[in-house]
Design an enzyme around this catalytic site. Structure first.
Site, PDB file in Angstrom:
ATOM      1  N   SER A  62      -3.143  12.180  13.024  1.00 26.33           N
ATOM      2  CA  SER A  62      -3.676  11.623  12.048  1.00 26.33           C
ATOM      3  C   SER A  62      -4.147  12.688  11.140  1.00 26.33           C
ATOM      4  CB  SER A  62      -4.549  10.592  12.695  1.00 26.33           C
ATOM      5  OG  SER A  62      -4.868   9.479  11.650  1.00 26.33           O
TER       6      SER A  62
ATOM      7  N   ASP B 165       0.028   5.511  13.787  1.00 28.80           N
ATOM      8  CA  ASP B 165      -1.104   6.874  14.053  1.00 28.80           C
ATOM      9  C   ASP B 165      -1.056   7.239  15.533  1.00 28.80           C
ATOM     10  OD1 ASP B 165      -3.446   7.766  14.391  1.00 28.80           O
ATOM     11  OD2 ASP B 165      -4.269   7.064  12.686  1.00 28.80           O
TER      12      ASP B 165
END
Length: 284
Positions: free
Chosen positions: A41, A155
């Site tokens: 991320s 993510d």
């Protein structure tokens, strides 16, 4: 003195990840040589730009951009998420360009999650910006990224918020991990030194008012806020499990209440926090 070589593991956690930049700056100044980065991320974004030699450009932009300009990069027309991400990635490409990961100056792996196969995906070749886009695809916020092979990626923090495993084969002196879901600390929240002036605040509010979003998505106790808090709670639990199973040589914990997920306007303070946190440690 010979520099210590480092495999750096940069975790997920939204704007708290700007502390990654300060940590990198400290390591650079104190005889550490980063030879490998595994990022998830925001960790993939910061780590990827560092590996490309463009972190200075991204850092300077963060310090100069105001909240209104940041808001205009969020195109609220996603499918499977609020934001399509096209305007943001276009801006990042304008700032730093794009590179093939295999051509970067240091080894780099971005970690994402294949939600159909229910497994994590390590991206260590192909477009850097595509890898970053996949890894930052926060559920509900960003539209999932569809890879060239058709995988639906979100993510990496969904399964592995502190991705140490990609560094296992590295031949470095130390593995340093940065966990952005550390134990909450009292009176730790970062405050922006210079807030928006009244006219800019008004323009930002007018921009938000012009976007027709359901109130359940924008309220502090609304649907999205609850979902985001739940995701952060899950990430914290996963991070503790991963680090217990695969401890790094040095673990740097950032308090999970340091700032909000989207407090990117506090970049200068967050970067400084990461740097000063390293200065206080006896093992760095």
């Amino acid at each position: 003195m010979q520099k210590k070589t480092v495999s750096l593991v940069l975790g997920s956690g939204g704007a708290r990840g700007l502390a990654h930049i300060g940590i990198i700056r400290y390591l650079e100044e104190n005889d550490y040589e980063i030879e490998s980065i595994s990022g998830c991320s925001i960790g993939a974004l910061v780590g990827g730009f560092y590996a490309a030699g463009k972190l200075d450009i991204y850092e300077n932009w963060l310090k100069e951009v105001n909240t209104l300009e940041m808001l205009t990069l969020l195109d609220f027309n996603g499918s499977g998420g609020l934001i399509s991400g096209k305007k943001l990635i276009s801006k990042l490409k304008e700032l730093v360009g794009d590179y093939n990961i295999e051509d970067l100056r240091i080894n780099f792996t971005a970690v994402a999650t294949d939600i159909d196969a229910e497994k994590e995906v390590w991206i260590n070749s192909g477009s850097l910006l595509n890898a970053v886009r996949a890894s930052i695809s926060l559920p509900l916020f960003f539209t999932p990224y569809i890879s060239p092979s058709g995988k639906k990626l979100v993510d990496g923090g969904v399964l592995n918020p502190v991705p140490i495993a990609p560094t296992f084969k590295d031949d470095t002196d130390l593995t340093i991990s940065v966990n952005l879901d550390g134990e909450a600390s009292a009176n730790i929240q970062i405050k922006k030194r210079k807030d928006m002036d009244t006219s800019l605040r008004k323009k930002a509010q007018e921009y938000l008012n012009s976007i027709t979003l359901p109130k359940t998505l924008t309220k502090e106790d609304g649907m999205y806020a609850v979902a985001n808090k739940s995701f952060e709670t899950l990430q914290g639990a996963l991070a503790r499990m991963k680090l217990a199973a695969y401890p790094s040589d040095i673990e740097i914990d950032i308090p999970r209440n340091l700032c909000g997920t989207f407090d990117f306007h506090k970049s200068e303070e967050l970067i400084e926090y990461g740097y000063n946190l390293c200065k206080k440690r006896d093992d760095l």
